[in-house]
Design a protein around this motif. Structure first.
Motif, mmCIF file in Angstrom:
data_model
loop_
_atom_site.group_PDB
_atom_site.id
_atom_site.type_symbol
_atom_site.label_atom_id
_atom_site.label_comp_id
_atom_site.label_asym_id
_atom_site.label_seq_id
_atom_site.Cartn_x
_atom_site.Cartn_y
_atom_site.Cartn_z
ATOM 1 N N ILE A 1 49.762 43.500 32.915
ATOM 2 C CA ILE A 1 49.546 44.427 34.255
ATOM 3 C C ILE A 1 49.965 45.596 33.836
ATOM 4 C CG2 ILE A 1 50.063 44.714 36.798
ATOM 5 C CD1 ILE A 1 50.577 41.688 36.781
ATOM 6 N N ALA A 2 51.042 45.918 33.295
ATOM 7 C CA ALA A 2 51.843 47.239 33.094
ATOM 8 C C ALA A 2 50.576 48.016 32.026
ATOM 9 C CB ALA A 2 52.856 47.254 32.183
ATOM 10 N N TRP A 3 49.885 47.144 31.196
ATOM 11 C CA TRP A 3 49.146 47.790 29.973
ATOM 12 C C TRP A 3 47.564 48.270 30.529
ATOM 13 C CZ3 TRP A 3 45.133 44.670 27.210
ATOM 14 C CH2 TRP A 3 44.374 45.457 26.184
ATOM 15 N N LYS A 4 47.208 47.230 31.544
ATOM 16 C CA LYS A 4 45.917 47.325 32.070
ATOM 17 C C LYS A 4 45.740 46.634 33.294
ATOM 18 C CE LYS A 4 40.856 47.552 31.153
ATOM 19 N NZ LYS A 4 39.988 47.105 30.150
ATOM 20 N N ARG A 5 45.274 46.998 34.389
ATOM 21 C CA ARG A 5 45.106 46.213 35.242
ATOM 22 C C ARG A 5 43.745 45.499 35.198
ATOM 23 N NH1 ARG A 5 48.189 45.955 39.785
ATOM 24 N NH2 ARG A 5 49.964 47.397 39.779
ATOM 25 N N ASN A 6 43.639 44.052 35.474
ATOM 26 C CA ASN A 6 42.556 43.205 35.151
ATOM 27 C C ASN A 6 42.599 42.073 35.776
ATOM 28 O OD1 ASN A 6 40.410 41.570 34.385
ATOM 29 N ND2 ASN A 6 39.772 43.040 32.567
ATOM 30 N N HIS A 7 41.903 41.844 37.098
ATOM 31 C CA HIS A 7 42.257 40.654 37.758
ATOM 32 C C HIS A 7 41.991 39.431 37.213
ATOM 33 C CE1 HIS A 7 41.029 38.163 41.489
ATOM 34 N NE2 HIS A 7 42.218 37.818 41.332
ATOM 35 N N SER A 8 40.811 39.508 36.599
ATOM 36 C CA SER A 8 40.337 37.950 35.793
ATOM 37 C C SER A 8 41.264 37.782 34.588
ATOM 38 C CB SER A 8 38.882 38.228 35.236
ATOM 39 O OG SER A 8 38.092 38.313 36.301
ATOM 40 N N GLN A 9 41.657 38.948 33.984
ATOM 41 C CA GLN A 9 42.538 38.990 32.684
ATOM 42 C C GLN A 9 43.898 38.146 33.313
ATOM 43 O OE1 GLN A 9 43.443 41.730 29.460
ATOM 44 N NE2 GLN A 9 45.383 41.928 30.708
ATOM 45 N N THR A 10 44.437 38.523 34.387
ATOM 46 C CA THR A 10 45.851 38.314 35.000
ATOM 47 C C THR A 10 45.603 36.627 35.368
ATOM 48 O OG1 THR A 10 46.093 40.282 35.857
ATOM 49 C CG2 THR A 10 47.671 38.745 36.578
ATOM 50 N N PHE A 11 44.651 36.308 35.927
ATOM 51 C CA PHE A 11 44.168 34.962 36.295
ATOM 52 C C PHE A 11 44.396 34.138 35.189
ATOM 53 C CE2 PHE A 11 40.970 31.963 36.950
ATOM 54 C CZ PHE A 11 41.446 30.970 37.809
#
Length: 489
Positions: A28-38
Motif C-alpha cells: 500500500i505504501a509503495w503503490k495503491r492498487n485495490h486488486s493487488q491488495t486483495f
C-alpha cells in the motif's frame, strides 16, 4: 527457551498472517492498487490456512508459556481463517473498482481485517491470561476502524464510537477480573488457575468475583444479555463485510478462549458462576429472539439472532461434559457458515458501495423474480439459522439439545425450544418477503451475473456446504471430536 523447527511449524499460521500483514502494508505504501491488495491478502490467508496441516502434525506443543498449539487451536484457527477469507472476498465486491464504488481509500480495510484475524489466531491458542488479553486487544482494536470504515455514513461513525467505548469498558472489567483471579490463584496460566481452584475444592469468593468480572468483559464481546445493547446498532452501522467478520471470526475467537479457560479449570464453572451463566443463557435466548421479531432491518435482525445463538452455545458450556465440546464445535462451524452466507447476500445486494447498505427488509421484497439464485442462497441460510432438517443449522442445534438433555438441564432445553420456535417465525418472515410480488420501488439490487464474480462463487459454495453438512455431517463431527479429545486430554 530455545526455538526448534517444530516451534516454527506450529506457529506457521500466525507467522504467515503476520508476514502477509507487513507485505500488504508495504504494498500500500509503495503503490495503491485495490486488486493487488486483495490478491496479496487472499494468497496470504490461503497459505496460512494450508500451514495448519503441518502444524497439526507437531501438535500438541506449548510454543511459549502464553501459547499452546493443539488440535483444538488448529480447528478454531481454520474457522477464523476461512471466515476472514470469506469477508475479504466480500469486501472486494463491496468496495467496487475504479471510480464506481467506495470513494475513499479502499486498501486499508484489508490491512485491518488481517490484523484483527491475527489477534483471533493468538486468542484461540492462548493458554495464559496475558496471551488472552494480547489476542483480544489485537482482535478488537482494528475492528473499531473497520466498523467506522464507511465514514461518509453517519450510522457507521456512530457504530464505531459505540463499539469502541463499550469494548474499552469490557476490557476494563476483564483486566480487573484477571487481577482478582491472580490475587487468589497466584498464577496467570489456565493450568495453574485450574489447579489452584481445584485444590480448594470450591472457588473462594475472590476467585468467583474475578471470574465473574472476566465473564462480564467476555460477555460484552460475545454480546450476551445484558451486555448486548451495542450489537444491533453496530451491525446496522458497520459495512456489510465488516458486520460479517464481527458476527463470525470475532465471536468464534472469543468463544474458543472461553471454552479453553472453562475446560482447563472446571471449578471455574461450578457454584454461583454456573447459575449466573444459566440466567445469562436463558435471557440471551429469549430476549434475542423476541427483539428480532420486531425488526424490519435485516442486519439488526441478524444481530439479535446472533445474541440468541450464543445463548444456545452457553447451554453446552454450562454442561461442559460428555457431548459438550463436540456440540460447541459443530454449532460454531454451522453458525459461521450460515452467518457468512446471510451477510454475504446483504453485501452483494449493496455492491458496489453506494452510500448505505441494502439492509431494509422491503428492499428484498420480490427478490426471487429478479435474482432467483441469490434468493435460493438466502433461503438456505434462513432455514439453517432456524435449524430446519437437511441444513447444517439443524445438526448444530440437535447436538446442543442432546448435550442439554444428557446433563439434565431441563430449564435451558425448554428455553432453547421456545427460542427456536420464536426464531422460526422471523426467519420464515424474511423468506416469505423474498417471494412476494415485486414492488415498483427499490433502491438496491445485486449486480447482474453476480454468481460469476469471486464473491458470488464463494457465496454459492457456502450455500452448498450448508446443505451438504446438513445431509452428511460425519467429516465435521470426526474433526471436532479429535479437537475436543486433545483439549480434555
Amino acid at each position: 527457551m530455545e526455538f526448534t523447527t517444530q516451534h516454527f511449524i506450529a506457529l506457521a499460521p500466525m507467522l504467515i498472517t503476520t508476514i502477509t500483514t507487513v507485505v500488504v502494508m508495504l504494498a500500500i505504501a509503495w503503490k495503491r492498487n485495490h486488486s493487488q491488495t486483495f490478491l496479496l491478502s487472499t494468497i496470504g490467508l490461503n497459505l496460512a490456512l494450508l500451514s495448519i496441516l503441518p502444524a497439526l502434525k507437531v501438535a500438541p506443543l506449548a510454543v511459549t508459556p502464553l501459547i499452546t498449539i493443539d488440535q483444538f487451536a488448529c480447528l478454531y484457527m481454520a474457522i477464523m481463517l476461512v471466515a476472514t477469507l470469506a469477508c475479504v472476498t466480500l469486501a472486494h465486491a463491496y468496495l467496487g473498482e475504479g471510480s464506481k464504488g467506495y470513494p475513499g481509500n479502499r486498501e486499508e480495510l484489508y490491512l485491518l481485517l488481517l490484523m484483527s484475524a491475527l489477534g483471533g489466531l493468538v486468542l484461540v491458542s492462548a493458554n495464559h491470561l496475558a496471551g488472552l488479553f494480547i489476542g483480544l486487544e489485537l482482535l478488537s482494536v482494528p475492528v473499531y476502524g473497520l466498523v467506522a470504515y464507511a465514514f461518509f455514513n453517519k450510522r457507521s461513525l456512530e457504530a464505531g464510537i459505540k463499539y469502541m467505548v463499550l469494548s474499552a469498558a469490557g476490557s476494563a472489567f476483564l483486566l480487573f477480573g484477571m487481577a482478582l483471579l491472580y490475587a487468589d490463584a497466584g498464577s496467570l496460566s489456565f493450568d495453574g488457575i485450574g489447579k489452584a481452584l481445584a485444590s480448594t475444592g470450591m472457588p473462594s469468593l475472590l476467585a468467583q468475583l474475578g471470574l465473574g468480572m472476566m465473564l462480564v468483559g467476555l460477555a460484552f464481546k460475545l454480546s450476551l444479555v445484558p451486555f448486548h445493547l451495542w450489537t444491533p446498532d453496530v451491525y446496522e452501522g458497520a459495512p456489510a463485510p465488516v458486520a460479517a467478520f464481527l458476527a463470525t471470526a470475532s465471536k468464534v475467537a472469543v468463544f474458543a478462549v472461553v471454552v479453553r479457560l472453562f475446560m482447563l479449570s472446571p471449578a471455574a464453572s461450578s457454584g454461583v458462576l454456573s447459575t449466573v451463566l444459566a440466567v445469562i443463557a436463558v435471557a440471551s435466548i429469549l430476549i434475542g429472539n423476541l427483539l428480532a421479531l420486531t425488526q424490519s432491518n435485516l442486519k439488526r435482525l441478524l444481530g439479535y439472532s446472533s445474541i440468541a445463538h450464543f445463548g444456545y452455545l452457553l447451554i453446552a458450556l454450562i454442561a461442559s461434559k460428555g457431548l459438550a465440546l463436540e456440540a460447541m464445535g459443530v454449532y460454531l462451524v454451522t453458525y459461521v457458515i450460515t452467518s457468512l452466507g446471510a451477510f454475504g447476500v446483504i453485501t452483494l445486494m449493496s455492491s458496489p458501495y453506494a452510500g448505505r447498505d441494502a439492509d431494509a427488509l422491503y428492499e428484498y421484497r420480490g427478490l426471487f423474480w429478479r435474482r432467483p439464485y441469490l434468493t435460493a442462497v438466502l433461503t438456505v441460510m434462513m432455514l439453517s439459522l432456524a435449524g430446519i432438517p437437511l441444513t447444517a443449522g439443524f445438526i448444530g442445534k440437535f447436538y446442543i439439545i442432546a448435550t442439554g438433555v444428557e446433563s439434565q438441564l431441563w430449564w435451558l432445553v425448554g428455553a432453547l425450544v421456545i427460542g427456536s420456535a420464536i426464531g422460526v417465525y422471523y426467519y420464515l418472515r424474511v423468506m416469505v418477503t423474498l417471494y412476494l410480488v415485486e414492488p415498483n420501488l427499490r433502491r438496491h439490487d445485486a449486480p447482474l451475473k453476480w454468481e460469476q464474480r469471486t464473491g458470488g462463487v464463494m457465496l454459492l459454495a457456502i450455500a452448498l456446504l450448508a446443505f451438504v453438512l446438513g445431509v452428511y455431517p460425519q467429516p465435521l463431527l470426526e474433526m471436532v471430536q479429535q479437537a475436543g479429545l486433545q483439549l480434555i486430554g
